[in-house]
Design a protein around this motif. Structure first.
Motif, PDB file in Angstrom:
ATOM      1  N   UNK A  57      26.106  33.633  76.914  1.00  0.00           N
ATOM      2  CA  UNK A  57      26.158  34.940  76.281  1.00  0.00           C
ATOM      3  C   UNK A  57      27.509  35.098  75.580  1.00  0.00           C
ATOM      4  N   UNK A  58      27.542  35.783  74.431  1.00  0.00           N
ATOM      5  CA  UNK A  58      28.847  36.213  73.914  1.00  0.00           C
ATOM      6  C   UNK A  58      29.491  37.123  74.958  1.00  0.00           C
ATOM      7  N   UNK A  59      30.731  36.803  75.309  1.00  0.00           N
ATOM      8  CA  UNK A  59      31.339  37.505  76.453  1.00  0.00           C
ATOM      9  C   UNK A  59      32.805  37.792  76.195  1.00  0.00           C
ATOM     10  N   UNK A  60      33.244  39.020  76.488  1.00  0.00           N
ATOM     11  CA  UNK A  60      32.437  40.144  76.982  1.00  0.00           C
ATOM     12  C   UNK A  60      31.615  40.755  75.855  1.00  0.00           C
ATOM     13  N   UNK A  80      15.648  22.610  81.178  1.00  0.00           N
ATOM     14  CA  UNK A  80      15.629  21.944  79.876  1.00  0.00           C
ATOM     15  C   UNK A  80      16.284  22.795  78.791  1.00  0.00           C
ATOM     16  N   UNK A  81      16.231  24.111  78.927  1.00  0.00           N
ATOM     17  CA  UNK A  81      16.784  24.981  77.890  1.00  0.00           C
ATOM     18  C   UNK A  81      16.933  26.389  78.442  1.00  0.00           C
ATOM     19  N   UNK A  82      17.794  27.158  77.804  1.00  0.00           N
ATOM     20  CA  UNK A  82      17.938  28.583  78.098  1.00  0.00           C
ATOM     21  C   UNK A  82      18.299  29.298  76.810  1.00  0.00           C
ATOM     22  N   UNK A  83      17.753  30.487  76.642  1.00  0.00           N
ATOM     23  CA  UNK A  83      17.986  31.280  75.439  1.00  0.00           C
ATOM     24  C   UNK A  83      18.318  32.708  75.814  1.00  0.00           C
ATOM     25  N   UNK A  84      19.228  33.314  75.064  1.00  0.00           N
ATOM     26  CA  UNK A  84      19.485  34.743  75.171  1.00  0.00           C
ATOM     27  C   UNK A  84      19.528  35.335  73.767  1.00  0.00           C
ATOM     28  N   UNK A  99      20.875  35.134  68.591  1.00  0.00           N
ATOM     29  CA  UNK A  99      20.170  34.332  69.581  1.00  0.00           C
ATOM     30  C   UNK A  99      20.955  33.066  69.847  1.00  0.00           C
ATOM     31  N   UNK A 100      21.165  32.766  71.113  1.00  0.00           N
ATOM     32  CA  UNK A 100      21.923  31.586  71.537  1.00  0.00           C
ATOM     33  C   UNK A 100      20.999  30.696  72.364  1.00  0.00           C
ATOM     34  N   UNK A 101      20.875  29.437  71.966  1.00  0.00           N
ATOM     35  CA  UNK A 101      20.007  28.495  72.670  1.00  0.00           C
ATOM     36  C   UNK A 101      20.826  27.276  73.062  1.00  0.00           C
ATOM     37  N   UNK A 102      20.772  26.911  74.322  1.00  0.00           N
ATOM     38  CA  UNK A 102      21.295  25.627  74.795  1.00  0.00           C
ATOM     39  C   UNK A 102      20.102  24.832  75.292  1.00  0.00           C
ATOM     40  N   UNK A 103      19.990  23.567  74.862  1.00  0.00           N
ATOM     41  CA  UNK A 103      18.812  22.802  75.252  1.00  0.00           C
ATOM     42  C   UNK A 103      19.083  21.311  75.245  1.00  0.00           C
ATOM     43  N   UNK A 169      23.445  23.110  70.956  1.00  0.00           N
ATOM     44  CA  UNK A 169      23.762  24.536  70.984  1.00  0.00           C
ATOM     45  C   UNK A 169      23.373  25.120  69.628  1.00  0.00           C
ATOM     46  N   UNK A 170      22.442  26.064  69.643  1.00  0.00           N
ATOM     47  CA  UNK A 170      21.973  26.736  68.428  1.00  0.00           C
ATOM     48  C   UNK A 170      22.420  28.193  68.456  1.00  0.00           C
ATOM     49  N   UNK A 171      22.802  28.708  67.303  1.00  0.00           N
ATOM     50  CA  UNK A 171      22.998  30.144  67.115  1.00  0.00           C
ATOM     51  C   UNK A 171      22.172  30.573  65.912  1.00  0.00           C
ATOM     52  N   UNK A 172      21.316  31.569  66.112  1.00  0.00           N
ATOM     53  CA  UNK A 172      20.483  32.119  65.048  1.00  0.00           C
ATOM     54  C   UNK A 172      20.858  33.587  64.898  1.00  0.00           C
TER      55      UNK A 172
END
Length: 254
Positions: A57-60, A80-84, A99-103, A169-172
């Motif tokens: 997550x973008x933090x804070x 395998x992956x997580x998205x927020x 949207x942030x995806x790590x996979x 690492x993807x950012x959309x």
């Protein structure tokens, strides 16, 4: 269970056979777990289900921003992956979804969310200098633009991707102009091990001794203009929140 199961690569329903899940279009796939709506309890369940995989997550979170969607691919034993998806507003862009995806390579969730035709970001990564950088712990992660010109549907998004910890690492970002937010020093934090405190902060749920503060309501519903791809002219874009209510982040990838 608050989380529903699906295919990480498409919206086709999956079927379970023994301990395996299969998609009619993609065969055996690791299951995608996603809540019907973003809630505190579902986010805590998500963090438990993806405890072995980073949830960034973008933090804070800035005031007025909150988590509006999330998903995990895999099982508690192997992720395998997580998205927020975090949503808020900026002075220049109005409503924004990030949207942030790590996979793991080959999972396909990042490509589905980005709307690109291949499971992984593509050969353009590493070609020339990165367009932006983010920080994860003490690591600076370079990110390169990923073309969406071959995808169907709307183009009003920016996609950047890179490698962090051996994973994609993807950012959309929607709208596309919101990519300029990344000029600031963005920090991504893995909240998978933080449990309920992360859920309260991310969903803006008050904890003991905390008081909920209402975000200011936007009164105007004016149209905005964003440049069209490859043209010097501009097209009028009616903000997605005008005239109707929607769950932020819910329509961005199906």
């Amino acid at each position: 269970m608050a989380l529903t199961v699906g295919c990480p690569r498409c919206a086709t329903p999956v079927a379970q056979t023994g301990t395996a899940w299969s998609c009619p279009d993609h065969g055996v796939v690791p299951p995608l777990w996603r809540p019907p709506e973003a809630s505190y309890d579902a986010f805590v369940e998500h963090l438990g289900a993806s405890a072995r995989f980073p949830t960034y997550l973008p933090w804070p979170l800035s005031p007025g921003w909150r988590v509006t969607d999330f998903a995990a691919v895999g099982t508690p034993e192997r992720g395998h992956a997580a998205m927020t998806c975090v949503s808020g507003t900026s002075a220049l862009d109005g409503p924004v979804d990030v949207l942030v995806v790590a996979e793991e390579p080959g999972t396909g969730l990042g490509a589905r969310i980005a709307g690109t035709p291949h499971d992984d970001p593509g050969a353009e990564l590493g070609d020339g200098p990165p367009s932006v950088r983010v920080r994860i712990d003490s690591q600076t992660v370079p990110l390169w633009p990923v073309s969406t010109s071959l995808s169907d549907g709307e183009w009003d998004r920016s996609v950047v991707a890179g490698e962090a910890g051996g994973r994609w690492l993807w950012l959309v970002l929607r709208p596309a102009s919101a990519v300029l937010l990344l000029r600031d020093d963005w920090i991504l934090r893995d909240v998978s091990g933080l449990g309920p405190p992360a859920g309260r902060a991310a969903l803006r749920r008050p904890g003991p001794g905390l008081v909920r503060v209402r975000a200011p309501r936007v009164q105007a519903c004016a149209s905005t203009s964003t440049p069209t791809r490859g043209r010097a002219t501009a097209r009028t874009r009616r903000p997605s929140w005008c005239g109707r209510r929607r769950r932020r982040g819910s329509t961005s990838w199906g």
